[in-house]
Design a protein around this motif. Structure first.
Motif, PDB file in Angstrom:
ATOM      1  N   ILE A   1      32.863  45.147  33.187  1.00 19.55           N
ATOM      2  CA  ILE A   1      33.825  45.138  34.288  1.00 19.55           C
ATOM      3  C   ILE A   1      33.913  43.734  34.879  1.00 19.55           C
ATOM      4  O   ILE A   1      34.996  43.267  35.230  1.00 19.55           O
ATOM      5  N   GLU A   2      32.792  43.053  34.957  1.00 22.21           N
ATOM      6  CA  GLU A   2      32.786  41.679  35.474  1.00 22.21           C
ATOM      7  C   GLU A   2      33.690  40.785  34.630  1.00 22.21           C
ATOM      8  O   GLU A   2      34.499  40.012  35.170  1.00 22.21           O
ATOM      9  N   THR A   3      33.584  40.887  33.323  1.00 20.83           N
ATOM     10  CA  THR A   3      34.405  40.061  32.433  1.00 20.83           C
ATOM     11  C   THR A   3      35.875  40.427  32.573  1.00 20.83           C
ATOM     12  O   THR A   3      36.739  39.545  32.607  1.00 20.83           O
ATOM     13  N   ILE A   4      36.172  41.709  32.682  1.00 20.67           N
ATOM     14  CA  ILE A   4      37.563  42.143  32.856  1.00 20.67           C
ATOM     15  C   ILE A   4      38.131  41.558  34.147  1.00 20.67           C
ATOM     16  O   ILE A   4      39.263  41.069  34.170  1.00 20.67           O
ATOM     17  N   CYS A   5      37.349  41.569  35.211  1.00 18.17           N
ATOM     18  CA  CYS A   5      37.795  41.001  36.488  1.00 18.17           C
ATOM     19  C   CYS A   5      38.051  39.500  36.363  1.00 18.17           C
ATOM     20  O   CYS A   5      39.031  38.980  36.918  1.00 18.17           O
ATOM     21  N   LYS A   6      37.204  38.797  35.646  1.00 17.85           N
ATOM     22  CA  LYS A   6      37.406  37.361  35.445  1.00 17.85           C
ATOM     23  C   LYS A   6      38.687  37.098  34.663  1.00 17.85           C
ATOM     24  O   LYS A   6      39.433  36.163  34.966  1.00 17.85           O
ATOM     25  N   ILE A   7      38.946  37.930  33.663  1.00 18.52           N
ATOM     26  CA  ILE A   7      40.173  37.796  32.870  1.00 18.52           C
ATOM     27  C   ILE A   7      41.395  38.042  33.759  1.00 18.52           C
ATOM     28  O   ILE A   7      42.378  37.300  33.705  1.00 18.52           O
ATOM     29  N   GLU A   8      41.313  39.075  34.590  1.00 13.89           N
ATOM     30  CA  GLU A   8      42.415  39.383  35.504  1.00 13.89           C
ATOM     31  C   GLU A   8      42.718  38.201  36.415  1.00 13.89           C
ATOM     32  O   GLU A   8      43.885  37.838  36.608  1.00 13.89           O
ATOM     33  N   GLU A   9      41.686  37.597  36.976  1.00 11.34           N
ATOM     34  CA  GLU A   9      41.871  36.461  37.879  1.00 11.34           C
ATOM     35  C   GLU A   9      42.405  35.238  37.138  1.00 11.34           C
ATOM     36  O   GLU A   9      43.295  34.551  37.626  1.00 11.34           O
ATOM     37  N   ALA A  10      41.871  34.984  35.952  1.00 11.55           N
ATOM     38  CA  ALA A  10      42.271  33.799  35.191  1.00 11.55           C
ATOM     39  C   ALA A  10      43.722  33.883  34.716  1.00 11.55           C
ATOM     40  O   ALA A  10      44.407  32.859  34.619  1.00 11.55           O
ATOM     41  N   LEU A  11      44.189  35.095  34.424  1.00  9.20           N
ATOM     42  CA  LEU A  11      45.540  35.262  33.875  1.00  9.20           C
ATOM     43  C   LEU A  11      46.512  35.946  34.840  1.00  9.20           C
ATOM     44  O   LEU A  11      47.651  36.243  34.464  1.00  9.20           O
ATOM     45  N   SER A  12      46.066  36.222  36.056  1.00  6.33           N
ATOM     46  CA  SER A  12      46.896  36.941  37.036  1.00  6.33           C
ATOM     47  C   SER A  12      47.440  38.242  36.455  1.00  6.33           C
ATOM     48  O   SER A  12      48.636  38.511  36.490  1.00  6.33           O
ATOM     49  N   LEU A  13      46.531  39.005  35.876  1.00  3.93           N
ATOM     50  CA  LEU A  13      46.869  40.300  35.282  1.00  3.93           C
ATOM     51  C   LEU A  13      46.151  41.406  36.030  1.00  3.93           C
ATOM     52  O   LEU A  13      45.118  41.164  36.654  1.00  3.93           O
ATOM     53  N   GLU A  14      46.673  42.614  35.936  1.00  3.57           N
ATOM     54  CA  GLU A  14      45.937  43.771  36.426  1.00  3.57           C
ATOM     55  C   GLU A  14      45.643  44.654  35.230  1.00  3.57           C
ATOM     56  O   GLU A  14      46.534  45.272  34.660  1.00  3.57           O
ATOM     57  N   LEU A  15      44.386  44.668  34.831  1.00  3.05           N
ATOM     58  CA  LEU A  15      43.960  45.464  33.686  1.00  3.05           C
ATOM     59  C   LEU A  15      43.345  46.786  34.122  1.00  3.05           C
ATOM     60  O   LEU A  15      43.435  47.779  33.429  1.00  3.05           O
ATOM     61  N   LEU A  16      42.697  46.767  35.285  1.00  8.92           N
ATOM     62  CA  LEU A  16      42.087  47.972  35.843  1.00  8.92           C
ATOM     63  C   LEU A  16      42.772  48.295  37.164  1.00  8.92           C
ATOM     64  O   LEU A  16      43.123  47.389  37.913  1.00  8.92           O
ATOM     65  N   PRO A  17      42.926  49.577  37.470  1.00 16.05           N
ATOM     66  CA  PRO A  17      43.519  49.922  38.769  1.00 16.05           C
ATOM     67  C   PRO A  17      42.619  49.450  39.897  1.00 16.05           C
ATOM     68  O   PRO A  17      41.391  49.541  39.812  1.00 16.05           O
ATOM     69  N   ARG A  18      43.225  48.934  40.956  1.00 14.65           N
ATOM     70  CA  ARG A  18      42.444  48.392  42.079  1.00 14.65           C
ATOM     71  C   ARG A  18      42.111  49.441  43.125  1.00 14.65           C
ATOM     72  O   ARG A  18      41.123  49.338  43.800  1.00 14.65           O
ATOM     73  N   GLU A  19      42.963  50.433  43.260  1.00 16.64           N
ATOM     74  CA  GLU A  19      42.726  51.446  44.292  1.00 16.64           C
ATOM     75  C   GLU A  19      42.196  52.717  43.640  1.00 16.64           C
ATOM     76  O   GLU A  19      42.762  53.208  42.685  1.00 16.64           O
ATOM     77  N   VAL A  20      41.117  53.204  44.194  1.00 17.27           N
ATOM     78  CA  VAL A  20      40.500  54.413  43.688  1.00 17.27           C
ATOM     79  C   VAL A  20      40.411  55.414  44.837  1.00 17.27           C
ATOM     80  O   VAL A  20      39.948  55.072  45.925  1.00 17.27           O
ATOM     81  N   GLU A  21      40.877  56.633  44.586  1.00 16.42           N
ATOM     82  CA  GLU A  21      40.797  57.659  45.610  1.00 16.42           C
ATOM     83  C   GLU A  21      39.399  58.265  45.593  1.00 16.42           C
ATOM     84  O   GLU A  21      38.895  58.658  44.550  1.00 16.42           O
ATOM     85  N   ILE A  22      38.778  58.297  46.738  1.00 16.45           N
ATOM     86  CA  ILE A  22      37.457  58.902  46.865  1.00 16.45           C
ATOM     87  C   ILE A  22      37.606  60.174  47.681  1.00 16.45           C
ATOM     88  O   ILE A  22      38.114  60.150  48.797  1.00 16.45           O
ATOM     89  N   ALA A  23      37.198  61.279  47.088  1.00 19.51           N
ATOM     90  CA  ALA A  23      37.370  62.572  47.762  1.00 19.51           C
ATOM     91  C   ALA A  23      36.395  62.769  48.877  1.00 19.51           C
ATOM     92  O   ALA A  23      35.367  62.225  49.003  1.00 19.51           O
TER      93      ALA A  23
END
Length: 102
Positions: A80-102
């Protein structure tokens, strides 16, 4: 026919093929490999749009160009850390940012 067999034996590699092992590995890791391939495709599209090289992306990510190459082959089990770095480096959203917590 013995001549053909001899020629084939002469040109056969010294080590046996590992295609079966590789195919089994791909089958066993099919679920996460699909995601890795999708991430690689999205990265390549964004890199193409920005005119970005692997080396330039590696500098943004703070890793080696060789590691970026491995990621772009779509066979790297990304944290997940690497995915987040990729998202920041390329201005992409690969994982959803908002998660609903019941």
């Amino acid at each position: 026919m013995s001549t053909i067999e001899e020629k084939l034996r002469r040109h056969a590699p010294a080590t046996p093929s590992r295609w079966r092992e590789k195919a089994e590995w791909r089958k066993q890791n099919k679920s996460w490999l699909r995601y890795s391939q999708l991430v690689a495709i999205r990265m390549l599209d964004q890199m193409d749009a920005e005119g970005l090289t692997q080396k330039a992306l590696a500098e943004r990510l703070g890793c080696s160009q060789q590691y970026v190459s491995k990621i772009l082959k779509g066979q790297e089990n990304l944290s997940i850390e690497t995915i987040c770095k990729i998202e920041e480096a390329l201005s992409l959203e690969l994982l959803p940012r908002e998660v609903e917590i019941a």
